[in-house]
Design an enzyme around this catalytic site. Structure first.
Site, PDB file in Angstrom:
ATOM      1  N   ARG A  47       0.275  82.241 142.394  1.00 43.74           N
ATOM      2  CA  ARG A  47      -0.390  82.673 143.625  1.00 43.74           C
ATOM      3  C   ARG A  47      -1.428  81.688 144.152  1.00 43.74           C
ATOM      4  O   ARG A  47      -1.344  81.252 145.291  1.00 43.74           O
ATOM      5  CB  ARG A  47      -1.079  84.031 143.395  1.00 43.74           C
ATOM      6  N   HIS A  93       9.237  87.301 147.725  1.00 41.51           N
ATOM      7  CA  HIS A  93       7.814  87.437 147.398  1.00 41.51           C
ATOM      8  C   HIS A  93       7.375  88.899 147.520  1.00 41.51           C
ATOM      9  O   HIS A  93       6.814  89.316 148.538  1.00 41.51           O
ATOM     10  CB  HIS A  93       6.991  86.549 148.354  1.00 41.51           C
ATOM     11  N   TYR A 136       3.356  91.373 166.981  1.00 46.33           N
ATOM     12  CA  TYR A 136       3.062  90.820 168.304  1.00 46.33           C
ATOM     13  C   TYR A 136       3.272  89.309 168.376  1.00 46.33           C
ATOM     14  O   TYR A 136       3.391  88.766 169.466  1.00 46.33           O
ATOM     15  CB  TYR A 136       1.612  91.126 168.696  1.00 46.33           C
TER      16      TYR A 136
END
Length: 823
Positions: A47, A93, A136
């Site tokens: 990570r 993931h 968006y």
């Protein structure tokens, strides 16, 4: 230690226990230690930390790989970011959509990444605000991302299973650019963190190529190519000691400053204009800190701050200063108390062969180069195998085409495909792969034209195989390919350096009274006015005036038409062409060293004193409340002398009454022992004693100064001290051609060649016109080194030899618009 025990008998079993229970005693310290190590390893490896080879964290690598797999190339249309997030989360993931979207957004932010890898469409956030939701915004790969994922299908890197062993994903990307150094990285793992600054791609590639050719190169040698970080937002890095430490050891710190310019905002208003900020510092944060500093009395001299940033002009933060405060001193306080100066700590921790390591510049470049050498070696071997396989098939097909009738007959007489393949192998000495390929071939390929194509393909394949064998057989050639591909990436995606690198700046000692130290002292100064209307001030400190002047000057440093002595906070007068005098204080005029005067740094004096009419120009500077008369000369030949005492308190007032259509062309000190000179457009020069013009009041209109010919006008007027070694400069051209399209002629004459005449006479000829000339474009009479300028401020070279009083001029290199004296 872990102990086990068997399930108790029915008689011994507690009421809440069941027959299939199994209870283990575990040492809690060992369990916590083991679990924590597993968690730490997961965070570090999976990570938080980037791989030193491609500079990407796992989530970033998976985003780019999945976007490439989805076909989201730069030439294709954008798709919803939510779709990309869903694909990455579902296939590669499984750690939540928010973390994936945050990583995607950062890859698209130009202010965070020096080389963005994702092309975002929509609101991807700013330095002060977060992005819009993933539903968006839209995204696709940027051009640089293709260099990161290029040749993934050519066995250049190892692939590993995804979390559920259903899909294969790359362990690392091929990465044709040194992404770790170029884009930097940041992350917090367990017990360690990483923070790397972005760099310039072109510089990093140059450094990598040097290390490729010189494996023993030192950090100091590499810093000749990679001098320091290059931040996306520009700014200035102050001092490189911390950068050098980071390049050597992997740890260091440096300070960044905003790019700030001092500009004139209006009449007597000076501002600090911020156009670049330190890395990841937003304008709203700066404004907030400035307001807090002003309210807390830490900052002085600031009257307003506004954010005028827009998409067309970029960042523009305007900090308006109070009158009388030194911009440099206020800026130093802003650096001290606001994020206009910020620090960046480098901690270069990355994964090398799965282990976190602290890397210096040389080590990071070495890991990247080793990775690229491995990628190109594997790619070359893969391509070699493919070319050999294809050549083998082409050669078999060419054998078949040479005797195509026999091949067809052999196939027709065979019982089945297996028999046909066997007979082809035996008769034509083909391999099994060649025979199978011939059997599957369409008949339309078996033409004469196809044979030509196959022969050309064979030759091309053989040449390609030789090239690949050369790469694989020569370490030097392999390194050449690595360097060539890095050069190609730098040429395609490199941009000029944005961040300025400077030496360390020593902070001044903190004054006891901060506000007092910010105000400009009322020291003696001289204000200079250039022919193009710009003004600046210089100190009249003896040490400053005695400093050696610059040996060479730029062509646009201007020419002086007026100078006046005063004090920084004292009042001076600027006389305009409409006959008005405007009071002004030079405190906010740009201060420049006397040793290197450049009017490009000056302020437009008309704007400084608040004149809105662009048709008006400043024709002279005068001291106020002085008994020395000033001379005024108009376009239509009127002259006046006035004494500026007992002046009105108004900021602007009239000093001469002008006739309709008339205007001032000169305003200058004119003591009784001086001579007034005027030059007209028809090449007449008149000199007469200043004492012959009696001083008049402010409302007077003056008296006749020079008798003008038909359609002539005055182009210059000034005063020459008694006995001075003055020069006369005139420039002639034609009035019927467009300005700047012809070559003018100039003449420099000695002042003594011009006889004195009485006031209101016609004077004597100052220059003989050539057949195509009909006017004096500009003229000058005075003491000092004359300088002629074009309309854009470019200097024109004057004749070195003095000319006769009524002689013609010598050609100069272009037209002329202004004449003054060198500063």
């Amino acid at each position: 230690m872990t102990e086990s025990r068997s399930a108790p008998s029915a008689s011994d079993r507690a009421p809440h226990e069941t027959a299939d229970e199994r209870i283990e005693d575990i040492d809690i310290s060992q369990e916590m230690e083991g679990s924590f190590l597993e968690y730490a390893y997961s965070v570090i490896y999976s990570r938080a930390l980037p791989d030193a080879r491609d500079g990407l964290k796992p989530v970033q690598r998976r985003i780019l790989f999945m976007m490439q797999d989805m076909g989201l190339r730069p030439e294709k249309g954008h798709v919803k970011s939510a779709r990309v997030v869903g694909e990455v989360m579902g296939k590669l993931h499984p750690h939540g959509d928010s973390s994936i979207y945050d990583a995607l957004v950062r890859l698209a932010q130009g202010f965070a990444m020096r080389l963005p890898l994702v092309d975002g469409h929509g609101n991807f956030g700013s330095l002060d605000d977060g992005p819009a939701a993933s539903r968006y915004t839209e995204a696709r790969l940027a051009g640089a991302a293709l260099a990161m994922t290029e040749a993934l299908d050519e066995d250049v890197v190892d692939f590993v299973p995804n979390y559920d062993n259903q899909i294969m994903q790359p362990e690392v990307l091929p990465s044709a650019v040194p992404n770790l150094i170029v884009n930097g990285a940041s992350g917090i793992a367990v017990g360690m963190a990483t923070n790397l600054a972005p760099h310039n791609l072109v510089e990093v590639v140059d450094g990598a190529k040097h290390l490729l050719r010189h494996p023993e190169a030192t950090v100091d040698e590499l810093m000749e190519f990679v001098p320091g970080p290059d931040l996306p937002g520009g700014g200035t890095i102050v001092g490189l000691d911390g950068v050098k430490d980071a390049y050597r050891t992997g740890r260091g710190a440096f300070r960044t400053r905003a790019k700030v310019a001092v500009e004139q905002l209006g009449p007597r208003r000076t501002g600090l204009i911020v156009t670049e900020l330190p890395y990841l510092v937003g304008p709203e944060r700066v404004i907030e800190k400035i307001k807090q500093g002003v309210e807390g009395k830490k900052l002085s001299g600031i009257s307003d701050v506004a954010d005028l940033t827009d998409r067309k002009n970029g960042l523009r933060l305007v900090i308006t200063l109070k009158t009388g405060f030194s911009p440099e001193a206020v800026l130093e306080q802003l650096y001290r108390y606001t994020p206009l100066e910020d620090s960046f700590s480098i901690n270069s921790v990355a994964l090398v062969q799965g282990q976190p390591q602290t890397l210096g510049l040389r080590e990071m470049l070495r890991v990247f180069l080793d990775h690229r050498i491995s990628v190109i070696t594997r790619r070359s071997q893969f391509r070699l195998n493919k070319r050999r396989e294809r050549l083998h098939l082409v050669e078999g097909l060419l054998i078949a085409i040479l005797d195509i009738d026999e091949v067809i007959q052999l196939i027709r007489t065979s019982d089945d495909a297996e028999a046909a393949r066997t007979r082809l192998m035996q008769v034509f000495d083909l391999s099994e792969a060649q025979a199978e390929y011939i059997l599957e071939l369409r008949l339309r390929r078996l033409t004469k034209f196809s044979r030509v194509e196959l022969e050309a393909e064979r030759d091309e394949l053989q040449a390609e195989i030789e090239r690949l064998l050369e790469i694989l057989g020569s370490d030097e050639r392999l390194r050449d390919v690595v360097a060539e591909e890095m050069d190609a990436a730098a040429a395609a995606f490199g941009t000029p350096r944005r961040t300025l690198l400077t030496g360390a700046v020593v902070r001044p000692a903190r004054a006891a009274a901060a506000s007092a130290s910010l105000e400009v002292a009322d020291t003696p100064c001289t204000v200079l006015l250039s022919a193009t209307g710009r003004a600046l001030r210089i100190d009249r400190d003896p040490e400053a005036l005695d400093a050696p002047r610059s040996a060479s000057r730029a062509t646009k440093h201007g020419a002086v038409i007026a100078r006046v002595d005063g004090t920084v906070r004292g009042e001076l007068g600027a006389i305009l062409s409409d006959g008005t005098l405007h009071r002004f204080t030079p405190v906010d005029l740009p201060l420049v060293p006397a040793a290197s005067i450049a009017f490009s740094a000056g302020a437009k004096l008309a704007d400084y004193i608040g004149v809105s009419d662009k048709q008006l120009r400043v024709v002279g500077l005068v001291p106020l409340e002085t008994e020395t008369p000033i001379g005024l000369f108009t376009l239509q030949g009127t002259v006046k002398r006035a004494v500026l005492i007992e002046l009105p308190a108004k900021p602007a007032f009239e000093v001469i009454s002008l006739k309709p259509g008339d205007r001032l062309v000169g305003a200058f000190p004119a003591p009784d022992d001086s001579e007034i000179a005027a030059v007209t457009s028809d090449a007449q020069l008149l000199r007469f004693p200043a004492a012959s013009v009696r001083p008049q009041g402010r409302a007077a209109a003056g008296m006749a100064g020079i008798r003008l010919g038909a359609e002539a006008r005055v182009v210059f007027a000034g005063a020459v001290p008694e006995g001075a070694e003055a020069r006369v400069v005139t420039v002639a051209d034609s009035s019927i051609t467009l300005p700047g399209t012809d070559v003018a002629t100039a003449k420099v004459s000695d002042w003594t060649e011009f006889p004195a005449k009485g006031r209101a006479t016609g004077g004597v000829r100052a220059q003989r016109f050539l057949k195509w000339e009909d006017q004096i474009a500009c003229a000058w009479v005075g003491v000092g080194e004359p300088r002629v300028l074009a309309a854009d401020g470019t200097a024109r070279k004057l004749p070195e030899e003095l000319g006769k009083r009524d002689g013609s001029g010598q050609p100069i290199d272009g037209s002329a618009a202004y004449i003054g004296v060198a500063p």
